[in-house]
Design a protein around this motif. Structure first.
Motif, mmCIF file in Angstrom:
data_model
loop_
_atom_site.group_PDB
_atom_site.id
_atom_site.type_symbol
_atom_site.label_atom_id
_atom_site.label_comp_id
_atom_site.label_asym_id
_atom_site.label_seq_id
_atom_site.Cartn_x
_atom_site.Cartn_y
_atom_site.Cartn_z
ATOM 1 N N ARG A 46 0.813 -1.218 0.000
ATOM 2 C CA ARG A 46 0.000 0.000 0.000
ATOM 3 C C ARG A 46 0.845 1.266 0.000
ATOM 4 N N ASP A 47 2.150 1.133 0.294
ATOM 5 C CA ASP A 47 2.982 2.313 0.446
ATOM 6 C C ASP A 47 4.003 2.480 -0.670
ATOM 7 N N HIS A 69 6.564 -1.032 5.517
ATOM 8 C CA HIS A 69 5.444 -0.861 4.592
ATOM 9 C C HIS A 69 4.307 -1.811 4.951
ATOM 10 N N ARG A 70 3.107 -1.421 4.547
ATOM 11 C CA ARG A 70 1.914 -2.225 4.828
ATOM 12 C C ARG A 70 1.595 -3.105 3.608
ATOM 13 N N ASP A 116 5.582 4.500 13.068
ATOM 14 C CA ASP A 116 5.912 5.252 11.846
ATOM 15 C C ASP A 116 4.681 6.046 11.410
ATOM 16 N N HIS A 118 2.933 5.587 8.963
ATOM 17 C CA HIS A 118 1.920 4.702 8.391
ATOM 18 C C HIS A 118 1.165 3.909 9.448
ATOM 19 N N HIS A 121 3.826 -0.655 13.924
ATOM 20 C CA HIS A 121 4.221 -1.904 13.269
ATOM 21 C C HIS A 121 4.979 -2.829 14.231
ATOM 22 N N GLN A 186 -4.788 3.591 11.667
ATOM 23 C CA GLN A 186 -4.325 3.267 10.320
ATOM 24 C C GLN A 186 -4.053 1.773 10.179
ATOM 25 N N ASN A 187 -3.655 1.123 11.263
ATOM 26 C CA ASN A 187 -3.440 -0.325 11.216
ATOM 27 C C ASN A 187 -4.761 -1.086 11.131
#
Length: 831
Positions: A46-47, A69-70, A116, A118, A121, A186-187
């Motif tokens: 996704r990133d 990154h996801r 992060d 995003h 994580h 976001q997760n």
């Protein structure tokens, strides 16, 4: 044109936009094999740039350098989130990405969390255990990951995230709690899976990060003596335009004559903010400050040296300073600090080093004194201009209070020139004497300084009050220090644009004021102008000289006129002249009492109109007592009036025939008094009574104008206090009730002026008086307004009620004061 209406154009394409976003939820145009040609593509990032799908091996290989990154995995029906950790990716520290470590040490519990931009994580992290390996927290730092602890770290945040939050907190004032939980969403925004709770670790990292950025900005990392050698206030962003000997002012500046040394004067502004409270949670032992007096807050331990001092506030000779009086009695239950006080650069709106401190209970002098002297320790100037909204009261015993403080805070005041001012916006809430003696507008060598620098800073910092209120003492001071530093930094970066704008405005207003001054002086004799200029120059050199901005004519008041009339009648009695027709009531006493009764009628009428629909028995009793008392006074006065004004009995007899009987059956607030001003000019009346009423009405009109001005100043003052300090429904309701009370009194004073002027208008026909209406014009509702922008900035127009506070009849005196004011404004615009 379509480009002028982009939203209208977009609406035509709305469905296509929606279709494309939905397309991204699927595989798009599916491919049978990955780019490697070995397996089917089932994963996408996704990133990463683009939407290309990869196989398991390729997705891992492409994310060796992007481990946060996801990843989404296609399960033959839809994309479901997965992680690189679940897919088998290990992050190795101490080596370049992809390089093998022969002695990897997995993180404790294989439960390392990285925060992060995003999201939050979980990763599989291996520390390097080679002989040349650094300690674990250094391995994280060299990867641009900030560790939460120094021993066995299990949590880190990327530098990108820390920088992002740091700037975001300055601009949007977002709290760390809100920011962290937005990352967690976001997760997983559905709340179907647990997110690692690292909020407390994030708070600790943010605080350390703020402190390190301040140390770097101050150059402390380049000092051979290390961080421990940092001195008080060294982390503060200094105002580059304030006078700093050895930096931005020439050698020998202290030897310049006074007429040139003003260029090196320091301007400071003092104020307090009662929104920045702190609850009584934690302590300095549990939550110590990292800055510890190195930035804007003074050292708390040193302030303990003066906490034993008392700060009794002497009785105010100005208006009642509610900002201080109410703050001193303000409830501090459950609070460790009721607010903060600050010392700012008044010219450039920047906080001064060690010029910020907590207020334990209100705006006490001991706190504000300590702040001022602590901030001044960093300067060696000889001229200081101090702005404070209660400077007229605060400065009186300042030097006496200074002697009671530690010697390190003493300044050599005998070799310094220190002047005190009231900020322009606050000045209109002060009495006339303060508006003349503490005004920036009428003092030389201050330019267009308004003294309101702290107020502009409060609008920026007040948005963090909710979050800092819950912090411990050290966390709160460090957070506010960082925000003050960012405020100063933004002021420094915009200083060029700000000064350019001010120069342009100064040129514009200098021209306009010079033209206005020249036009005024063309109507005045040159010898008078020269004489007045000398008066101004003498006062500017020595303030003990008569103030040229003060009118030299005593104001006319009702009390003064009553005294004059009483003295005149006493002289007549001594001379054997007695015109009184009553043993106890003289002609002037009759008119004076009549005007008082008219005022009482108006007040009673207003109170009845504003009475509650369901009054209590006590309220009914009080109102009935007032009505009865006024009945009796009107009856007694009316009987005496008929001796001096027999014609009145005929008017009352006609009213009786029309169906209205005596005062006992008439509502007292509606009883007509038939004063000379209420009679037609053709109706016979002793001119002596009319003369008495003329004098009293003229004074009543001037008194009413003074009351209107006083109520307008008080209302503005209360509004300022309410906006800055009052929070909560109960306190706001009480403050609003106070404002409404002041508004009612203001309206009553306006009505009094209009009644007095209408009476003067009627009497002027009987007495053949003219010219009086020049100084007492009609008062419109639109003209009943505060002084406004003219007093604050030197621009715009103001209502006529503020143009002459004494409204005397001397045109030359008015011209003298107006000439001084116009000349001062013209000179201020050039500095």
């Amino acid at each position: 044109m379509p480009q002028d209406l982009p939203l209208s154009v977009w609406k035509l394409e709305r469905q296509k936009f929606l279709d494309e976003t939905l397309r991204l939820e699927g595989r798009g145009t599916p491919e049978t094999l990955c780019c490697c040609g070995l397996a089917a593509p089932r994963f996408r990032c996704r990133d990463c740039f683009g939407t290309q799908m990869l196989c398991h091996e390729c997705i891992l290989r492409s994310h060796t350098r992007n481990p946060l990154h996801r990843i989404d995995m296609w399960n033959d029906s839809f994309f479901q989130p997965t992680t690189l950790k679940k897919m088998g990716l290990h992050v190795q520290l101490g080596h370049t990405p992809g390089e093998r470590c022969y002695n990897p040490h997995p993180s404790s519990g294989d439960d390392f969390v990285v925060i992060d931009v995003h999201g939050v994580h979980g990763i599989a992290l291996d520390f390097c255990g080679c002989a040349s390996a650094q300690i674990r927290y250094k391995q994280l730092l060299r990867t641009r990951w900030y560790p939460a602890t120094t021993s066995d770290p299990r949590t880190a945040a990327t530098f990108t995230l820390m920088e992002h939050f740091h700037l975001l907190s300055f601009e949007s004032k977002v709290s760390a709690y809100e920011f962290y939980h937005s990352l967690a969403r976001q997760n997983n925004n559905a709340g179907l899976s647990d997110i690692k709770d690292r909020y407390s670790e994030f708070m600790r990292m943010v605080r350390e990060w703020r402190h390190l950025r301040q140390l770097r900005r101050a150059g402390r990392g380049n000092d051979p003596n290390g961080v421990g050698a940092t001195t008080a206030g060294e982390l503060a962003v200094q105002c580059p335009a304030c006078p700093h000997p050895g930096k931005n002012i020439p050698q020998g500046w202290e030897d310049e004559p006074p007429w040139a040394r003003w260029k090196y004067a320091l301007f400071i502004a003092i104020d307090a903010n009662f929104r920045l409270k702190r609850k009584a949670v934690s302590s300095d032992n549990v939550d110590p400050s990292l800055n510890s007096g190195w930035a804007y807050f003074y050292t708390t331990l040193l302030f303990c040296d003066v906490t034993h001092l008392t700060s009794s506030v002497q009785r105010s000779t100005c208006v009642s300073h509610n900002a201080v009086n109410l703050a001193d009695t303000k409830s501090s239950y459950g609070l460790a600090a009721t607010g903060v006080g600050t010392v700012d650069c008044a010219r450039h709106d920047m906080k001064l080093a060690n010029g910020v401190g907590d207020l334990q209970k209100g705006e006490k002098y001991v706190n504000m004194d300590y702040l001022v002297f602590s901030a001044l320790l960093a300067f060696t100037v000889t001229m200081i201009n101090v702005s404070y909204d209660i400077a007229c009261q605060w400065h009186k015993k300042l030097w006496t209070r200074m002697e009671g403080m530690p010697s390190r805070l003493h300044i050599p005041r005998d070799s310094m020139t220190i002047r005190f001012f009231v900020p322009k916006f606050h000045l209109k809430a002060h009495i006339d004497a303060c508006q003349r003696n503490f005004s920036f507008n009428w003092s030389k060598h201050v330019g267009r300084t308004d003294g309101e620098a702290p107020e502009r800073g409060w609008s920026n910092i007040n948005r963090v009050a909710t979050s800092t209120k819950e912090m411990g003492p050290g966390s709160r001071r460090d957070t506010l220090d960082d925000h003050f530093g960012d405020w100063n930094w933004k002021k420094v970066t915009s200083l060029g644009r700000t000064l350019l704008r001010k120069i342009r405005n100064a040129i514009k207003w200098k021209k306009e004021h010079e033209e206005g001054l020249a036009e005024l002086e063309r109507t005045i004799q040159p010898t008078l102008v020269l004489q007045w200029r000398k008066e101004v120059e003498a006062w500017e050199e020595d303030n003990s000289q008569p103030n040229p901005f003060e009118s030299r004519y005593a104001p006319i008041t009702q009390a003064a006129v009553r005294l004059q009339l009483a003295e005149l009648e006493a002289h007549e009695l001594q001379a054997g002249v007695n015109v009184s027709l009553h043993t106890d009531v003289s002609p002037s006493r009759l008119i004076t009492t009549g005007i008082d009764l008219q005022d009482q009628q108006q007040r009673l009428k207003t109170d009845i109109a504003n009475a509650s629909l369901h009054p209590t028995d006590k309220q009914k009793t009080t109102m009935q007592t007032r009505v009865t008392t006024l009945h009796r006074r009107l009856d007694a006065w009316a009987r005496v009036q008929e001796l001096y004004m027999p014609i009145v009995s005929q008017f009352r007899h006609r009213s009786s025939e029309a169906g209205v009987t005596n005062t006992a059956q008439l509502k007292p607030e509606a009883f007509k008094l038939w004063l000379p001003s209420e009679l037609q000019p053709t109706v016979g009346c002793d001119n002596r009574l009319a003369e008495h009423e003329w004098d009293l009405r003229h004074a009543q009109a001037l008194d009413a104008l003074n009351e209107v001005r006083s109520h307008l100043r008080l209302r503005s003052h209360i509004h300022i206090y309410k906006d800055r300090n009052v929070r909560g429904q109960a306190a706001s309701t009480r403050a609003q009730a106070l404002i409404e009370g002041v508004e009612l009194r203001k309206c009553a004073s306006v009505d009094k002026y209009r009644r007095a002027r209408n009476a003067l208008l009627a009497l002027s026909h009987r007495l053949n008086r003219s010219g009086w209406d020049i100084s007492l014009p009609p008062l419109l509702d639109s003209q009943v307004r505060p002084m406004g922008d003219m007093e604050r900035q030197g621009t715009g127009t103001i209502s006529w009620i503020w143009l002459d506070s004494h409204v005397d009849n001397s045109s030359s005196e008015n011209e003298r004061v107006q000439d001084h004011q116009e000349n001062a404004t013209s000179l201020r615009s050039t500095m």
